[in-house]
Design a protein around this motif. Structure first.
Motif, mmCIF file in Angstrom:
data_model
loop_
_atom_site.group_PDB
_atom_site.id
_atom_site.type_symbol
_atom_site.label_atom_id
_atom_site.label_comp_id
_atom_site.label_asym_id
_atom_site.label_seq_id
_atom_site.Cartn_x
_atom_site.Cartn_y
_atom_site.Cartn_z
ATOM 1 N N ASP A 84 45.316 31.095 16.016
ATOM 2 C CA ASP A 84 45.980 31.153 17.255
ATOM 3 C C ASP A 84 45.853 29.975 18.042
ATOM 4 O O ASP A 84 44.682 29.708 18.549
ATOM 5 C CB ASP A 84 45.441 32.461 18.318
ATOM 6 C CG ASP A 84 45.927 33.759 17.694
ATOM 7 O OD1 ASP A 84 46.773 33.943 16.825
ATOM 8 O OD2 ASP A 84 45.047 34.819 17.914
ATOM 9 N N LEU A 85 47.134 29.476 18.462
ATOM 10 C CA LEU A 85 46.896 28.079 18.980
ATOM 11 C C LEU A 85 46.712 28.128 20.506
ATOM 12 O O LEU A 85 47.560 29.071 21.238
ATOM 13 C CB LEU A 85 48.095 27.295 18.799
ATOM 14 C CG LEU A 85 48.554 27.056 17.156
ATOM 15 C CD1 LEU A 85 49.584 26.543 17.005
ATOM 16 C CD2 LEU A 85 47.378 26.092 16.629
ATOM 17 N N SER A 86 45.794 27.451 20.982
ATOM 18 C CA SER A 86 45.781 27.495 22.551
ATOM 19 C C SER A 86 45.191 26.050 22.993
ATOM 20 O O SER A 86 44.782 25.382 22.228
ATOM 21 C CB SER A 86 44.744 28.544 23.114
ATOM 22 O OG SER A 86 43.322 28.290 22.226
ATOM 23 N N PHE A 87 45.285 25.549 24.100
ATOM 24 C CA PHE A 87 44.884 24.518 24.701
ATOM 25 C C PHE A 87 43.429 24.505 25.115
ATOM 26 O O PHE A 87 42.774 25.418 25.115
ATOM 27 C CB PHE A 87 45.806 24.118 26.022
ATOM 28 C CG PHE A 87 47.098 23.740 25.917
ATOM 29 C CD1 PHE A 87 47.382 22.562 25.597
ATOM 30 C CD2 PHE A 87 48.190 24.653 26.131
ATOM 31 C CE1 PHE A 87 48.828 22.297 25.327
ATOM 32 C CE2 PHE A 87 49.393 24.390 26.153
ATOM 33 C CZ PHE A 87 49.963 23.056 25.787
ATOM 34 N N GLU A 88 42.767 23.152 24.916
ATOM 35 C CA GLU A 88 41.405 22.904 25.257
ATOM 36 C C GLU A 88 41.196 22.975 26.642
ATOM 37 O O GLU A 88 39.723 23.095 27.061
ATOM 38 C CB GLU A 88 41.005 21.908 24.597
ATOM 39 C CG GLU A 88 40.852 21.972 23.102
ATOM 40 C CD GLU A 88 40.219 20.925 22.309
ATOM 41 O OE1 GLU A 88 38.904 20.377 22.353
ATOM 42 O OE2 GLU A 88 41.035 19.840 21.709
ATOM 43 N N THR A 89 42.016 22.857 27.498
ATOM 44 C CA THR A 89 41.983 22.680 29.045
ATOM 45 C C THR A 89 43.131 23.350 29.668
ATOM 46 O O THR A 89 44.013 24.016 29.049
ATOM 47 C CB THR A 89 42.059 21.267 29.577
ATOM 48 O OG1 THR A 89 41.772 21.238 30.996
ATOM 49 C CG2 THR A 89 43.013 20.750 29.268
ATOM 50 N N ALA A 111 52.802 21.038 21.958
ATOM 51 C CA ALA A 111 53.079 21.250 23.274
ATOM 52 C C ALA A 111 52.195 20.312 24.081
ATOM 53 O O ALA A 111 51.194 19.946 23.663
ATOM 54 C CB ALA A 111 52.674 22.724 23.712
ATOM 55 N N THR A 112 52.595 20.105 25.456
ATOM 56 C CA THR A 112 51.761 19.454 26.226
ATOM 57 C C THR A 112 51.462 19.929 27.502
ATOM 58 O O THR A 112 52.321 21.067 28.237
ATOM 59 C CB THR A 112 52.433 18.093 26.319
ATOM 60 O OG1 THR A 112 53.602 18.217 27.101
ATOM 61 C CG2 THR A 112 52.239 17.147 25.073
ATOM 62 N N ILE A 113 50.569 19.740 28.324
ATOM 63 C CA ILE A 113 50.427 20.269 29.671
ATOM 64 C C ILE A 113 50.273 19.025 30.688
ATOM 65 O O ILE A 113 49.851 18.118 30.072
ATOM 66 C CB ILE A 113 49.272 21.225 29.804
ATOM 67 C CG1 ILE A 113 47.802 20.409 29.447
ATOM 68 C CG2 ILE A 113 49.351 22.528 29.098
ATOM 69 C CD1 ILE A 113 46.304 21.341 29.898
ATOM 70 N N ASP A 168 37.628 5.699 27.324
ATOM 71 C CA ASP A 168 37.485 6.695 26.036
ATOM 72 C C ASP A 168 37.532 8.001 26.614
ATOM 73 O O ASP A 168 37.873 8.921 25.884
ATOM 74 C CB ASP A 168 36.508 6.234 25.149
ATOM 75 C CG ASP A 168 36.461 5.018 24.358
ATOM 76 O OD1 ASP A 168 37.491 4.638 24.539
ATOM 77 O OD2 ASP A 168 35.429 4.497 23.854
ATOM 78 N N ALA A 169 36.637 8.405 27.750
ATOM 79 C CA ALA A 169 36.504 9.848 27.968
ATOM 80 C C ALA A 169 37.901 10.217 28.630
ATOM 81 O O ALA A 169 38.450 11.374 28.371
ATOM 82 C CB ALA A 169 35.396 9.961 29.075
ATOM 83 N N VAL A 170 38.434 9.318 29.319
ATOM 84 C CA VAL A 170 39.810 9.620 29.649
ATOM 85 C C VAL A 170 40.609 10.052 28.532
ATOM 86 O O VAL A 170 41.512 10.889 28.798
ATOM 87 C CB VAL A 170 40.396 8.737 30.817
ATOM 88 C CG1 VAL A 170 41.875 8.952 31.157
ATOM 89 C CG2 VAL A 170 39.554 8.810 32.113
ATOM 90 N N ALA A 175 43.913 13.927 25.439
ATOM 91 C CA ALA A 175 44.260 14.471 24.081
ATOM 92 C C ALA A 175 44.072 15.868 24.171
ATOM 93 O O ALA A 175 44.757 16.885 23.322
ATOM 94 C CB ALA A 175 43.128 14.129 23.006
ATOM 95 N N GLN A 176 43.010 16.557 25.144
ATOM 96 C CA GLN A 176 42.858 18.076 25.223
ATOM 97 C C GLN A 176 44.132 18.524 25.956
ATOM 98 O O GLN A 176 44.498 19.763 25.739
ATOM 99 C CB GLN A 176 41.704 18.232 26.083
ATOM 100 C CG GLN A 176 40.504 17.829 25.532
ATOM 101 C CD GLN A 176 39.241 18.405 26.332
ATOM 102 O OE1 GLN A 176 39.488 18.307 27.505
ATOM 103 N NE2 GLN A 176 38.212 18.549 25.845
ATOM 104 N N THR A 177 45.149 17.885 26.488
ATOM 105 C CA THR A 177 46.213 18.356 27.256
ATOM 106 C C THR A 177 47.331 18.313 26.215
ATOM 107 O O THR A 177 48.484 18.626 26.402
ATOM 108 C CB THR A 177 46.783 17.433 28.193
ATOM 109 O OG1 THR A 177 46.979 16.158 28.014
ATOM 110 C CG2 THR A 177 45.602 17.405 29.440
#
Length: 363
Positions: A84-89, A111-113, A168-170, A175-177
């Protein structure tokens, strides 16, 4: 009242006398009706008369044969991979990039947020990066002329490394979006729309890998340990008579104590995409083959007091023989002990047989 009682008592005595007379008459003369499948008439008491009858029977001559320990059970088709696909944030969905029911490739953007704040932060840090690189270059030139201390140069070097780490953190947050396919497969129906607010618990769609399917089923515990990886199995699906082949690749480590069954999984190559996960299947498999063994028809075996026996025809008479059985199939029972090759086992009229019963073999 007394007269009625006397009359009823006399009627009862008369009935008992008639029954006794009839029993003595027919017991001495033998039963007038021999019944189907018998011939001849016996004389003497009731016990002797039954043995003297000749019963027509069919027999099976025991010969070495090959038995296959086969079993048919129900099972299900499972996908090789499914998620089941879901975002990390969390955030507002800004774009949906897939068509429902389409094939997607690994790494494809789905998809993107909203990532506008993160993109702005990255631009700010990127601008600072150029400044920090120039500062480090100047510090290195001054260090070579010994116009600056090594500590000052190392501090500038550390500041540049820290800035790169922040970028790199940003990038990781950006990437999580972005929701990307973790593997190639068929994506199902989407459950969200553009503009909806998604959390980490929101399912966007389900991704299923159907190129290979798993056949999952359970067998009785006596087959535990027999179905090893590489064993062949065949199965059919509801509404389709085509027999498909699969291969066992894994089995559970233990027997389920509640159901007394042993879970097994096979793998099926679904390259043509004809089958979809979730379908009911009927699985047929072979757990072993017994060559050059003795077997009798199932209908010939009589279970009695926890033991098995058959009747064999010897010199025109039925003789009971206790046997030790092994494998049981739909039509045959393996005989481990008790019979020899060439024995004639009676397979009809079993319930009418008694030890020493006269029999006549018919075709």
């Amino acid at each position: 009242m007394n007269k009625k009682r006397i009359v009823w008592a006399l009627c009862g005595v008369a009935a008992v006398v008639l029954v006794i007379v009839a029993w003595q008459w027919f017991g001495a003369a033998g039963s007038p009706e021999m019944g189907p499948g018998t011939s001849g008439a016996g004389k003497g008491d009731g016990k002797g008369g039954r043995k003297d009858r000749t019963l027509d029977v069919r027999v099976a001559v025991i010969r070495p044969t090959t038995l296959t320990d086969g079993i048919t059970v129900s099972g299900s088709l499972l996908p090789e991979e499914e998620v089941d696909l879901s975002f990390e944030t969390s955030g507002k969905i800004t774009q949906i990039c897939f068509a429902e029911g389409a094939h997607v490739s690994r790494g494809q953007l789905l998809a993107t947020i909203n990532d506008a704040p993160l993109q702005a932060q990255k631009r700010k840090l990127t601008a600072q990066l150029k400044l920090m690189q120039d500062r480090l270059y100047r510090q290195r030139a001054l260090l070579e002329k010994e116009a600056v201390s090594r500590e000052a140069f190392q501090e500038a070097e550390a500041n540049l490394a820290t800035l790169r780490a922040e970028i790199d953190a940003v990038d990781a947050q950006i990437a999580q979006t972005q929701l990307r396919a973790p593997f190639s497969g068929i994506i199902g129906l989407r459950r969200v729309s553009t503009g909806a607010y998604a959390t980490t618990q929101t399912t966007v769609a389900t991704l299923t890998q159907t190129r290979t399917l798993r056949v999952e089923f359970s067998v009785p515990e006596r087959y535990a340990g027999l179905l090893r990886p590489g064993a062949a199995l065949s199965f059919t699906v509801e509404g389709d008579l085509k027999t498909r082949r699969a291969t066992v690749y894994a089995a559970d480590a233990r027997v389920d104590a509640d159901t007394r069954t042993y879970a097994v999984r096979g793998r099926y190559d679904n390259a043509d995409g004809a089958l979809v996960p979730g379908r009911y299947v009927s699985v047929s498999l072979s757990a072993g083959t017994y060559a050059n063994t003795l077997a009798v028809p199932s209908e010939a075996v009589i279970a009695e007091m926890g033991r098995d026996k058959v009747f064999v025809c010897r010199q025109g008479k039925a003789q009971p023989v206790e046997i030790v059985t092994g494998l049981r199939t739909d039509s045959s029972v393996q005989v481990v002990k008790g019979l020899s090759e060439g024995d004639s086992v009676i397979v009809s009229g079993i319930m009418q047989l008694r030890t020493g019963q006269k029999v006549r073999v018919i075709r």
